[in-house]
Design an enzyme around this catalytic site. Structure first.
Site, PDB file in Angstrom:
ATOM      1  N   GLY A 133      24.525  48.550  -0.067  1.00  0.00           N
ATOM      2  CA  GLY A 133      23.958  49.264   1.082  1.00  0.00           C
ATOM      3  C   GLY A 133      23.634  48.357   2.255  1.00  0.00           C
ATOM      4  O   GLY A 133      23.153  48.825   3.291  1.00  0.00           O
TER       5      GLY A 133
ATOM      6  N   THR B 200      16.258  50.353  -1.871  1.00  0.00           N
ATOM      7  CA  THR B 200      17.187  51.007  -0.944  1.00  0.00           C
ATOM      8  C   THR B 200      18.407  51.499  -1.722  1.00  0.00           C
ATOM      9  O   THR B 200      18.869  50.831  -2.640  1.00  0.00           O
ATOM     10  CB  THR B 200      17.625  50.008   0.144  1.00  0.00           C
ATOM     11  OG1 THR B 200      16.474  49.637   0.909  1.00  0.00           O
ATOM     12  CG2 THR B 200      18.673  50.612   1.077  1.00  0.00           C
TER      13      THR B 200
ATOM     14  N   GLU C 176      15.934  43.001   0.187  1.00  0.00           N
ATOM     15  CA  GLU C 176      15.714  43.344  -1.222  1.00  0.00           C
ATOM     16  C   GLU C 176      15.306  42.108  -2.021  1.00  0.00           C
ATOM     17  O   GLU C 176      14.405  42.165  -2.855  1.00  0.00           O
ATOM     18  CB  GLU C 176      16.979  43.965  -1.818  1.00  0.00           C
ATOM     19  CG  GLU C 176      17.231  45.385  -1.329  1.00  0.00           C
ATOM     20  CD  GLU C 176      18.577  45.952  -1.738  1.00  0.00           C
ATOM     21  OE1 GLU C 176      18.714  47.176  -1.686  1.00  0.00           O
ATOM     22  OE2 GLU C 176      19.489  45.174  -2.098  1.00  0.00           O
TER      23      GLU C 176
END
EC number: 5.3.1.6
Length: 225
Positions: free
Chosen positions: A98, A26, A104
């Site tokens: 983000g 991302t 993640e």
């Protein structure tokens, strides 16, 4: 620099081969990697299955026709490519700018070959100039905030559109303004033991390669794990 980010994302896609399960990161640099994977599927017949690290990346991948699976449906990810907000000389990193740090990390842990794609401004001697994101459950978040305040960590709730930012997992993020993190491994262990902390943005000794986009071109750095 944007063009260099694009080149770095394309370079990272070279590590992807047909038959792989691929983790899609991302952020602004990972975006170009995902775009290149989509192009290779369409134009080169690349055959992969992907898992994603955020709802934003899922939407991008679906739009490109990239086949997706849930992380729960795979035991191992062959390669994951993601961005990072800071990377130190020992290849520890801060991620989560983000807001996708939990997903993640969930994807990174079962990954065999973990790659970060960054621009040269993200390479630092020690971590900490970038604020450290800490994902916390909503219940008791104010109490946690005060605890971080007492510890001198200069906390701030992350906001978006004048409201507290809520992650894909429906948690809040408290950003810690630490200045310098002298020992990121020890600090990660400290946060791991705080009740109410779901995850933090310290990714220590996890990455295998860092692709760095700079004025003089691309560098591929191998981490010594």
């Amino acid at each position: 620099m944007e063009n260099l980010k694009k080149l770095a994302g394309i370079k990272a896609a070279e590590f992807v081969q047909s038959g792989m399960i691929v983790g899609l990161g991302t952020g602004s640099t990972a975006y170009y990697f995902v775009e290149e994977i989509g192009r290779r599927i369409k134009e080169e017949g690349l055959q992969i299955t992907a898992v994603t690290t955020s709802s934003v990346t899922s939407k991008q991948a679906e739009g490109l026709g990239i086949p997706l699976k849930s992380i729960d449906d795979v035991d191992q990810v062959d390669v994951t490519v993601d961005g990072a907000d800071e990377v130190d000389s020992a290849f520890n990193g801060i991620k989560g700018g983000g807001g996708a740090l939990l997903m993640e990390k969930v994807v990174a842990v079962p990954t065999k070959h973990y790659i970060w794609v960054v621009d040269e401004s993200k390479m630092v001697e020690k971590l900490g100039a970038f604020k450290l994101p800490v994902e916390v459950v909503q219940y008791g978040a104010e109490q946690l905030f005060r605890r971080f305040e007492r510890a001198g960590y200069k906390p701030a709730f992350r906001e978006k559109d004048d409201q507290r930012f809520v992650t894909d997992m429906q948690n809040f993020i408290i950003d810690l303004d630490l200045g310098v993190i002298e020992n990121s491994v020890e600090f990660a262990q400290e946060l791991d033991h705080v009740v109410g902390v779901v995850e933090h943005g310290l990714f220590n000794q996890m990455v295998d390669k860092v692709i760095v986009a700079g004025k003089s071109g691309l560098q591929v750095l191998e981490a010594n794990k």
